[in-house]
Design a protein around this motif. Sequence first.
Motif, PDB file in Angstrom:
ATOM      1  N   GLY A  47      36.763  33.840  36.382  1.00  0.00           N
ATOM      2  CA  GLY A  47      37.866  33.128  35.766  1.00  0.00           C
ATOM      3  C   GLY A  47      39.166  33.907  35.827  1.00  0.00           C
ATOM      4  N   PRO A  48      40.121  33.543  34.984  1.00  0.00           N
ATOM      5  CA  PRO A  48      41.419  34.236  34.983  1.00  0.00           C
ATOM      6  C   PRO A  48      41.245  35.736  34.750  1.00  0.00           C
ATOM      7  CG  PRO A  48      41.517  32.238  33.659  1.00  0.00           C
ATOM      8  CD  PRO A  48      40.081  32.440  34.006  1.00  0.00           C
ATOM      9  N   GLU A  49      41.967  36.518  35.529  1.00  0.00           N
ATOM     10  CA  GLU A  49      41.828  37.979  35.469  1.00  0.00           C
ATOM     11  C   GLU A  49      42.183  38.528  34.096  1.00  0.00           C
ATOM     12  OE1 GLU A  49      44.469  41.226  37.542  1.00  0.00           O
ATOM     13  OE2 GLU A  49      43.042  40.413  39.003  1.00  0.00           O
ATOM     14  N   ASP A  50      43.260  38.017  33.512  1.00  0.00           N
ATOM     15  CA  ASP A  50      43.686  38.514  32.199  1.00  0.00           C
ATOM     16  C   ASP A  50      42.595  38.266  31.148  1.00  0.00           C
ATOM     17  OD1 ASP A  50      46.043  39.286  33.319  1.00  0.00           O
ATOM     18  OD2 ASP A  50      47.263  37.689  32.440  1.00  0.00           O
ATOM     19  N   THR A  51      41.980  37.100  31.219  1.00  0.00           N
ATOM     20  CA  THR A  51      40.917  36.770  30.274  1.00  0.00           C
ATOM     21  C   THR A  51      39.715  37.682  30.473  1.00  0.00           C
ATOM     22  OG1 THR A  51      41.619  34.455  30.241  1.00  0.00           O
ATOM     23  CG2 THR A  51      39.398  34.943  29.439  1.00  0.00           C
ATOM     24  N   ALA A  52      39.355  37.921  31.726  1.00  0.00           N
ATOM     25  CA  ALA A  52      38.215  38.804  32.018  1.00  0.00           C
ATOM     26  C   ALA A  52      38.474  40.208  31.495  1.00  0.00           C
ATOM     27  CB  ALA A  52      37.956  38.829  33.518  1.00  0.00           C
ATOM     28  N   ARG A  53      39.692  40.718  31.710  1.00  0.00           N
ATOM     29  CA  ARG A  53      40.007  42.066  31.213  1.00  0.00           C
ATOM     30  C   ARG A  53      39.922  42.120  29.701  1.00  0.00           C
ATOM     31  NH1 ARG A  53      44.561  42.275  34.725  1.00  0.00           N
ATOM     32  NH2 ARG A  53      45.885  42.138  32.885  1.00  0.00           N
ATOM     33  N   GLU A  54      40.403  41.081  29.031  1.00  0.00           N
ATOM     34  CA  GLU A  54      40.373  41.069  27.568  1.00  0.00           C
ATOM     35  C   GLU A  54      38.930  41.048  27.055  1.00  0.00           C
ATOM     36  OE1 GLU A  54      41.987  38.374  23.800  1.00  0.00           O
ATOM     37  OE2 GLU A  54      42.528  37.841  25.855  1.00  0.00           O
ATOM     38  N   ALA A  65      37.119  46.878  38.545  1.00  0.00           N
ATOM     39  CA  ALA A  65      35.781  46.695  37.977  1.00  0.00           C
ATOM     40  C   ALA A  65      35.383  45.227  37.969  1.00  0.00           C
ATOM     41  CB  ALA A  65      35.722  47.265  36.566  1.00  0.00           C
ATOM     42  N   ILE A  66      36.349  44.330  37.872  1.00  0.00           N
ATOM     43  CA  ILE A  66      36.043  42.900  37.882  1.00  0.00           C
ATOM     44  C   ILE A  66      35.442  42.505  39.222  1.00  0.00           C
ATOM     45  CG2 ILE A  66      37.046  40.584  37.753  1.00  0.00           C
ATOM     46  CD1 ILE A  66      39.113  41.739  35.790  1.00  0.00           C
ATOM     47  N   LYS A  67      36.031  42.989  40.309  1.00  0.00           N
ATOM     48  CA  LYS A  67      35.480  42.678  41.637  1.00  0.00           C
ATOM     49  C   LYS A  67      34.080  43.277  41.790  1.00  0.00           C
ATOM     50  CE  LYS A  67      36.304  42.869  46.602  1.00  0.00           C
ATOM     51  NZ  LYS A  67      34.879  43.156  46.859  1.00  0.00           N
ATOM     52  N   ARG A  68      33.885  44.487  41.303  1.00  0.00           N
ATOM     53  CA  ARG A  68      32.548  45.075  41.403  1.00  0.00           C
ATOM     54  C   ARG A  68      31.524  44.233  40.655  1.00  0.00           C
ATOM     55  NH1 ARG A  68      35.556  49.923  41.335  1.00  0.00           N
ATOM     56  NH2 ARG A  68      35.388  50.205  39.085  1.00  0.00           N
ATOM     57  N   ASN A  69      31.922  43.685  39.509  1.00  0.00           N
ATOM     58  CA  ASN A  69      31.008  42.823  38.759  1.00  0.00           C
ATOM     59  C   ASN A  69      30.672  41.536  39.519  1.00  0.00           C
ATOM     60  OD1 ASN A  69      30.839  44.587  36.607  1.00  0.00           O
ATOM     61  ND2 ASN A  69      32.356  43.525  35.356  1.00  0.00           N
ATOM     62  N   LEU A  70      31.575  41.098  40.381  1.00  0.00           N
ATOM     63  CA  LEU A  70      31.322  39.894  41.169  1.00  0.00           C
ATOM     64  C   LEU A  70      30.449  40.173  42.391  1.00  0.00           C
ATOM     65  CD1 LEU A  70      34.854  38.220  41.043  1.00  0.00           C
ATOM     66  CD2 LEU A  70      32.752  37.383  39.967  1.00  0.00           C
ATOM     67  N   ASP A  71      30.288  41.452  42.724  1.00  0.00           N
ATOM     68  CA  ASP A  71      29.522  41.830  43.920  1.00  0.00           C
ATOM     69  C   ASP A  71      28.133  42.367  43.578  1.00  0.00           C
ATOM     70  OD1 ASP A  71      31.641  41.125  45.518  1.00  0.00           O
ATOM     71  OD2 ASP A  71      32.427  43.162  45.707  1.00  0.00           O
ATOM     72  N   LEU A  72      27.649  42.118  42.384  1.00  0.00           N
ATOM     73  CA  LEU A  72      26.403  42.739  41.923  1.00  0.00           C
ATOM     74  C   LEU A  72      25.221  42.462  42.853  1.00  0.00           C
ATOM     75  CD1 LEU A  72      26.630  41.993  38.091  1.00  0.00           C
ATOM     76  CD2 LEU A  72      26.983  44.200  39.221  1.00  0.00           C
ATOM     77  N   THR A  73      25.141  41.255  43.393  1.00  0.00           N
ATOM     78  CA  THR A  73      23.957  40.892  44.180  1.00  0.00           C
ATOM     79  C   THR A  73      24.080  41.269  45.651  1.00  0.00           C
ATOM     80  OG1 THR A  73      24.809  38.659  44.569  1.00  0.00           O
ATOM     81  CG2 THR A  73      23.404  38.981  42.630  1.00  0.00           C
ATOM     82  N   VAL A  74      25.264  41.695  46.080  1.00  0.00           N
ATOM     83  CA  VAL A  74      25.451  42.000  47.509  1.00  0.00           C
ATOM     84  C   VAL A  74      25.870  43.436  47.760  1.00  0.00           C
ATOM     85  CG1 VAL A  74      26.002  39.605  48.057  1.00  0.00           C
ATOM     86  CG2 VAL A  74      27.863  41.191  47.487  1.00  0.00           C
ATOM     87  N   ALA A  75      26.324  44.144  46.741  1.00  0.00           N
ATOM     88  CA  ALA A  75      26.834  45.505  46.936  1.00  0.00           C
ATOM     89  C   ALA A  75      25.690  46.485  47.192  1.00  0.00           C
ATOM     90  CB  ALA A  75      27.614  45.947  45.704  1.00  0.00           C
TER      91      ALA A  75
END
Length: 264
Positions: A47-54, A65-75
């Motif tokens: 979702g919105p980056e600001d919301t995710a950071r909050e 860190a948000i992108k890393r969290n989105l890559d959990l199954t492929v990283a």
Amino acid sequence: MLILLPPSEGKATSGDGPRLDVDSLTLPGLTPARERVVEALTEVCSGPEDTAREILGLSVSQTDAIKRNLDLTVAPTLRAADLYTGVLYDRLGLPDLLAERGEAARERILVFSGLWGVVGPDDHLPPYRLSMGVRLPSLGGLGAYWRKALTGPLNELVGDRLVVDCRSSSYVAAYRPAGEVAERSVAVRVLREKEVDGELRRSVVSHMAKATRGDIARVLVREGVEARTPKELVAALRDLGHTVELQETGGPGKARTMDVVVRD
């Protein structure tokens, strides 16, 4: 003996191991609970980056860190022993313990995680960022979520072993030993002792506590301490040169507190 550790806020940011296999992690019965957290975290980070950071308690400088969290199954993954960094893990030296003590380190150390519940040193994990104190919109507070999922499996894993609890407060919320397990549990508290106006005074410390807990966990594994009761633990650590004191129990079914005293 089972040593309970917190993770670290600081983590390695890349690995070179195989992709995540959730079923291969310690306590594979937690797979459904882990997958629900991954799904909820992915929803937030998509979702919105600001919301995710909050929600995740991240600063602007931690947006990666948000992108890393989105890559959990492929990283690519790396061992938990190599993933967690910071003061406690620097002093613990978990990769060296695995090389030197192998099975003893694997059997004795359990790391708590906001994302995975608990993991073992050899578990292969992708880099991630999710603290136990976070409330994910679809799951609520992670401490309460994991306490419901972890209590039964962890009590079974503990069996009749002594529990040495080196966790920080937010991770204590995910598992609270009770009954007979609590009576074989010792929470490690670190006190600093220094002389003030000719008198010795003690105070609870925070940053130094991480280093000292790492030292305690390391010596217990490296020296192969086989304590089965809180009193045996204290005696073993004193023999190894540590100043430790066991506090009185609060009653039946209560955990003990062991103070480790460090001096300036």
